[in-house]
Design a protein around this motif. Structure first.
Motif: not given
Length: 287
Positions: A211-226
């Motif tokens: 969604y951050s790549g199609c402007a639905r979100l302006d930014l996305y962050a996550h501290h723990y991803v696989q």
């Protein structure tokens, strides 16, 4: 991109066609089980269990969808490696081509009947991204990205947000599986509020990043991803013109472990605004 699209599988398909076939096969399995999420005993019908933590969940549908993907990949590209969420490493780990698959990203959403989940299929050649395909089986949206070929939603070109003002930005996050880091995240959000528009907890890292790549979100962050959470979505954001790094601002790859993606300008502001937060410090200490 030409090299990618002419590299045929055993059936003559190119890599993007195979990735879409994989994602659609898994998506169809999910669609057939959606009605089970409406039942009173839905969690029993879906075979919901706990994996590595109290909020790390899996259903029998995850396994069924993943099996369908692996069967296709092993048939189409038997010499490639596969890194799958539920069954681990398959095929040739020494192959330069590695497929990263998440049969249901957002399992807890799916099991609760929340219509926000996706299938994620990404292909990398060593440390270089090749393609990403994600399908939202509820909204019937297919997100595709090929290195050098742009990002598309249902065949339509899309682009990351160009927002530069944090006060206009919609931010997305997820809590993860570490209670302490989750608390640090909430504190960081609280420290920033009300400097931004609003916040969304997504329940699907793959969709949040996408969604951050199609402007639905302006930014996305996550501290723990696989790796399987982010491999496909990284390609999508990069091809959409967004900036995607780890939470330290370093170059991203599927095994980075944390991620920050979206508008390049908001990315910079957010990095500066959260530099001294316990949340960001906890990520650095974990590396």
């Amino acid at each position: 991109m030409g090299n990618l699209l002419t590299q045929s599988s055993t059936s003559g398909k190119n890599q993007l066609e195979v990735a879409i076939k994989c994602a659609e096969a898994a998506a169809q399995i999910i669609r057939l089980r959606i009605l089970d999420t409406f039942e009173r005993d839905s969690k029993i019908k879906l075979g919901l269990t706990t994996k590595n933590g109290w909020n790390d969940r899996v259903t029998e549908v995850d396994g069924e969808a993943e099996k369908a993907i692996i069967e296709i990949l092993e048939s189409e590209y038997p010499e490639h490696g596969i890194i799958a969420e539920e069954s681990g490493v398959q095929g040739s780990i020494s192959s330069p081509f590695q497929w990263y698959i998440d049969p249901i990203d957002g399992t807890r959403n799916f099991a609760s009947g929340l219509p926000h989940t996706c299938v994620s299929v990404g292909l990398w050649q060593k440390h270089a991204p090749i393609l990403g395909v994600l399908i939202d089986p509820i909204r019937n949206e297919t997100f595709t990205a090929v290195n050098g070929g742009g990002a598309k939603v249902n065949g339509i070109d899309v682009f990351a947000s160009e927002e530069g003002n944090l006060s206009e930005a919609l931010l997305g996050f997820d809590m993860g599986y570490n209670p302490e880091q989750g608390n640090f995240l909430l504190s960081a959000i609280n420290e920033l509020w009300p400097q931004f528009q609003s916040v969304r907890m997504m329940g699907s890292a793959a969709l949040g990043i996408t969604y951050s790549g199609c402007a639905r979100l302006d930014l996305y962050a996550h501290h723990y991803v696989q790796p399987w959470d982010i491999a496909a979505a990284i390609v999508f954001v990069q091809e959409a013109g967004g900036l995607v790094t780890d939470l330290n601002g370093e170059k991203i790859h599927p095994h980075s472990g944390h991620i920050l993606a979206g508008s390049p300008a908001i990315h910079k502001v957010f990095m500066n605004s959260t530099a001294d937060s316990e949340w960001r410090k906890s990520v650095k200490n974990a590396d």
